[in-house]
Scaffold this motif. Structure first.
Motif, PDB file in Angstrom:
ATOM      1  N   VAL A  97       0.830  -1.211   0.000  1.00 57.41           N
ATOM      2  CA  VAL A  97       0.000   0.000   0.000  1.00 57.41           C
ATOM      3  C   VAL A  97       0.859   1.254   0.000  1.00 57.41           C
ATOM      4  CG1 VAL A  97      -1.800   1.264   1.227  1.00 57.41           C
ATOM      5  CG2 VAL A  97      -1.846  -1.231   1.182  1.00 57.41           C
ATOM      6  N   ALA A  98       1.986   1.210   0.691  1.00 57.91           N
ATOM      7  CA  ALA A  98       2.882   2.371   0.736  1.00 57.91           C
ATOM      8  C   ALA A  98       3.366   2.730  -0.668  1.00 57.91           C
ATOM      9  CB  ALA A  98       4.067   2.084   1.652  1.00 57.91           C
ATOM     10  N   GLU A  99       3.565   1.715  -1.493  1.00 59.41           N
ATOM     11  CA  GLU A  99       4.013   1.960  -2.866  1.00 59.41           C
ATOM     12  C   GLU A  99       2.920   2.641  -3.679  1.00 59.41           C
ATOM     13  OE1 GLU A  99       5.397  -0.722  -6.698  1.00 59.41           O
ATOM     14  OE2 GLU A  99       5.894  -1.427  -4.684  1.00 59.41           O
ATOM     15  N   GLU A 124       3.322  11.019  -6.304  1.00 61.81           N
ATOM     16  CA  GLU A 124       4.098  11.433  -7.478  1.00 61.81           C
ATOM     17  C   GLU A 124       3.196  12.113  -8.505  1.00 61.81           C
ATOM     18  OE1 GLU A 124       7.092   9.505 -10.880  1.00 61.81           O
ATOM     19  OE2 GLU A 124       5.985   8.183  -9.501  1.00 61.81           O
ATOM     20  N   ILE A 125       2.014  11.556  -8.729  1.00 62.03           N
ATOM     21  CA  ILE A 125       1.088  12.153  -9.691  1.00 62.03           C
ATOM     22  C   ILE A 125       0.577  13.497  -9.179  1.00 62.03           C
ATOM     23  CG2 ILE A 125      -1.077  11.827 -10.937  1.00 62.03           C
ATOM     24  CD1 ILE A 125      -0.634   8.775 -10.594  1.00 62.03           C
ATOM     25  N   LEU A 126       0.263  13.571  -7.888  1.00 62.52           N
ATOM     26  CA  LEU A 126      -0.164  14.849  -7.311  1.00 62.52           C
ATOM     27  C   LEU A 126       0.926  15.902  -7.460  1.00 62.52           C
ATOM     28  CD1 LEU A 126      -1.963  13.637  -4.053  1.00 62.52           C
ATOM     29  CD2 LEU A 126      -3.020  14.879  -5.957  1.00 62.52           C
ATOM     30  N   GLY A 127       2.178  15.468  -7.354  1.00 64.49           N
ATOM     31  CA  GLY A 127       3.297  16.380  -7.546  1.00 64.49           C
ATOM     32  C   GLY A 127       3.341  16.927  -8.957  1.00 64.49           C
ATOM     33  N   GLU A 128       3.053  16.073  -9.939  1.00 65.32           N
ATOM     34  CA  GLU A 128       3.037  16.524 -11.337  1.00 65.32           C
ATOM     35  C   GLU A 128       1.919  17.538 -11.561  1.00 65.32           C
ATOM     36  OE1 GLU A 128       5.202  15.807 -13.828  1.00 65.32           O
ATOM     37  OE2 GLU A 128       6.367  14.828 -12.237  1.00 65.32           O
ATOM     38  N   ILE A 129       0.773  17.314 -10.930  1.00 64.99           N
ATOM     39  CA  ILE A 129      -0.343  18.258 -11.078  1.00 64.99           C
ATOM     40  C   ILE A 129       0.016  19.603 -10.441  1.00 64.99           C
ATOM     41  CG2 ILE A 129      -2.753  18.715 -10.474  1.00 64.99           C
ATOM     42  CD1 ILE A 129      -3.236  15.701 -10.539  1.00 64.99           C
ATOM     43  N   GLN A 147      -8.831   6.807   1.482  1.00 68.85           N
ATOM     44  CA  GLN A 147      -9.405   5.471   1.325  1.00 68.85           C
ATOM     45  C   GLN A 147      -8.366   4.389   1.604  1.00 68.85           C
ATOM     46  OE1 GLN A 147     -10.541   6.057  -2.723  1.00 68.85           O
ATOM     47  NE2 GLN A 147     -12.281   7.368  -2.205  1.00 68.85           N
ATOM     48  N   LEU A 148      -7.140   4.606   1.134  1.00 69.99           N
ATOM     49  CA  LEU A 148      -6.083   3.620   1.346  1.00 69.99           C
ATOM     50  C   LEU A 148      -5.709   3.474   2.818  1.00 69.99           C
ATOM     51  CD1 LEU A 148      -3.823   4.415  -1.741  1.00 69.99           C
ATOM     52  CD2 LEU A 148      -4.995   2.244  -1.289  1.00 69.99           C
ATOM     53  N   ALA A 149      -6.002   4.472   3.606  1.00 72.85           N
ATOM     54  CA  ALA A 149      -5.745   4.371   5.050  1.00 72.85           C
ATOM     55  C   ALA A 149      -6.616   3.297   5.688  1.00 72.85           C
ATOM     56  CB  ALA A 149      -5.984   5.724   5.710  1.00 72.85           C
ATOM     57  N   ASN A 150      -7.711   2.918   4.995  1.00 70.32           N
ATOM     58  CA  ASN A 150      -8.615   1.867   5.497  1.00 70.32           C
ATOM     59  C   ASN A 150      -8.366   0.527   4.817  1.00 70.32           C
ATOM     60  OD1 ASN A 150     -10.945   3.336   7.192  1.00 70.32           O
ATOM     61  ND2 ASN A 150     -10.337   4.672   5.511  1.00 70.32           N
ATOM     62  N   VAL A 169     -11.230  -3.391  -3.455  1.00 65.71           N
ATOM     63  CA  VAL A 169      -9.803  -3.501  -3.142  1.00 65.71           C
ATOM     64  C   VAL A 169      -8.972  -3.307  -4.409  1.00 65.71           C
ATOM     65  CG1 VAL A 169      -8.002  -5.136  -2.461  1.00 65.71           C
ATOM     66  CG2 VAL A 169     -10.051  -4.898  -1.065  1.00 65.71           C
ATOM     67  N   GLN A 170      -9.405  -3.901  -5.520  1.00 68.48           N
ATOM     68  CA  GLN A 170      -8.680  -3.718  -6.779  1.00 68.48           C
ATOM     69  C   GLN A 170      -8.735  -2.265  -7.233  1.00 68.48           C
ATOM     70  OE1 GLN A 170      -6.634  -5.314  -8.601  1.00 68.48           O
ATOM     71  NE2 GLN A 170      -6.637  -3.951 -10.384  1.00 68.48           N
ATOM     72  N   LEU A 171      -9.885  -1.646  -7.120  1.00 68.92           N
ATOM     73  CA  LEU A 171     -10.012  -0.244  -7.509  1.00 68.92           C
ATOM     74  C   LEU A 171      -9.078   0.640  -6.693  1.00 68.92           C
ATOM     75  CD1 LEU A 171     -13.902   0.046  -7.873  1.00 68.92           C
ATOM     76  CD2 LEU A 171     -12.220   0.254  -9.714  1.00 68.92           C
ATOM     77  N   LEU A 172      -8.940   0.356  -5.413  1.00 72.13           N
ATOM     78  CA  LEU A 172      -8.059   1.148  -4.561  1.00 72.13           C
ATOM     79  C   LEU A 172      -6.596   0.980  -4.969  1.00 72.13           C
ATOM     80  CD1 LEU A 172      -9.655   0.553  -1.032  1.00 72.13           C
ATOM     81  CD2 LEU A 172      -9.748   2.632  -2.423  1.00 72.13           C
ATOM     82  N   GLN A 173      -6.255  -0.194  -5.460  1.00 73.47           N
ATOM     83  CA  GLN A 173      -4.871  -0.447  -5.862  1.00 73.47           C
ATOM     84  C   GLN A 173      -4.497   0.262  -7.160  1.00 73.47           C
ATOM     85  OE1 GLN A 173      -4.005  -4.615  -6.170  1.00 73.47           O
ATOM     86  NE2 GLN A 173      -4.487  -5.070  -4.035  1.00 73.47           N
TER      87      GLN A 173
END
Length: 351
Positions: free
Chosen positions: A163-165, A172-177, A200-203, A299-303
């Motif tokens: 999940v950390a990855e 990284e994407i937020l940084g590009e934005i 969401q990933l925190a859950n 779970v797949q969508l979150l990944q």
């Protein structure tokens, strides 16, 4: 097999696209067919898809653009052939001059299929069609369970996703934005969806725990609306089988019952429940697997940040389609995350 982003090029046209012309020539060389016209279907990332016309018949063509994709295509054809013999409706392949169902080329390959004319008026996402797809998916899973040469079991790797990855990629994407001098509506919506994704990933650990004990089995790999053809007799045809890998059938049911496109409709839950109920009546999975099918899909969508990752880090030739793909999946992820308790309670009630 219809798409409004298609191009038709007569072979006689001296300005015909070189790629189209090369496909025509390959068909004439390797098949006993008098190919006359060709139309490209802009869909799929591992192949270029075409409709080819002869004086007698129309054929669907998959042009694999690498040797690796061609080998995957060969495997897919073998799996589809098994399912056809088990009673699943799927377009049959056309043998080439050598009697083979996949023409291997120096870098890629070519496969021809019978063409199924779709009913363009039908809403594939209607409640009735979702119910029909539920029966079809259950029967497909039963057929695949008898496949004697299943592929890899990727379940453990998926369950142990780092999940950390994922969060690192989101950052990284937020940084590009954040580097953009001016932002579009797509940028702003993506920024909000990515920021929500971190919450969401925190859950994630809480969400995935019940998934670990679900049944494993052979799945189609990409079952859903885009790989279902409804013909003019209302029969469902399944296309684009995967490698018959071992995974969670519950995940594939959840994915098919709650596709991102359905969240454009207010009755997305009713449509999903219709599919799950009809699937359950075939007795293909236990109650526990059915109840947690939407969670497995979530779970797949979150990944996944597929689509938006390409947009900002490595754009694809079909990036416009990938942008829509990402936005729809982002909306589906948020809605399913917020509604999961209601969804699972509703599934419990219909079983």
């Amino acid at each position: 097999m219809t798409n409004n982003k298609t191009s038709e090029v007569p072979v006689q046209d001296p300005g015909a696209d070189a790629v189209s012309e090369s496909v025509i020539q390959l068909i004439r060389q390797h098949y006993t067919l008098d190919a006359r016209r060709i139309r490209r279907i802009y869909a799929g990332l591992g192949s270029r898809n075409w409709v080819v016309y002869t004086p007698q018949e129309t054929y669907f063509v998959k042009e694999f653009i690498s040797s690796e994709d061609a080998q995957k295509g060969k495997r897919s054809i073998e799996v589809a052939t098994h399912c056809i013999t088990s009673g699943i409706a799927s377009p049959s392949t056309v043998a080439n001059r050598a009697g083979e169902h996949l023409t291997l080329l120096e870098d890629g390959g070519l496969a021809l299929f019978s063409y199924v004319h779709s009913d363009e008026q039908i809403d594939k996402f209607s409640i009735d069609m979702m119910a029909a797809a539920g029966v079809n998916l259950a029967d497909t899973h039963r057929a695949l369970s008898r496949y004697t040469a299943p592929g890899e079991d990727e379940t453990d790797e998926w369950l142990d996703m780092d999940v950390a990855e994922i969060v690192e990629t989101v950052d990284e994407i937020l940084g590009e934005i954040s580097k953009l001098d001016q932002t579009s509506e797509f940028d702003e919506v993506s920024r909000r969806l990515l920021q929500d994704r971190k919450v969401q990933l925190a859950n994630y650990s809480r969400l995935i725990e019940p998934i670990r004990i679900l049944t494993r089995g052979v799945i189609h790999g990409d079952y859903g609306q885009k790989n279902l053809i409804v013909d003019d007799t209302q029969c469902l045809w399944v296309i684009d089988f995967g490698s018959a890998d071992i995974f969670l059938p519950a995940y594939e049911l959840g994915r098919a019952a709650f596709p991102p496109e359905n969240f454009d409709h207010d009755d997305w839950l009713d449509r999903g429940l219709s599919m799950i109920k009809s699937y359950a009546l075939r007795g293909a999975l236990t109650r526990q697997n059915l109840v947690f099918c939407a969670r497995a899909w979530l779970v797949q969508l979150l990944q996944s940040v597929y689509g938006v990752k390409q947009h900002y880090l490595k754009p694809h030739e079909l990036q416009e389609d990938l942008d829509l793909f990402w936005l729809r999946r982002g909306k589906a992820t948020a809605t399913l995350f917020e509604s999961l308790e209601e969804v699972e309670a509703s599934i419990e009630r219909i079983l």
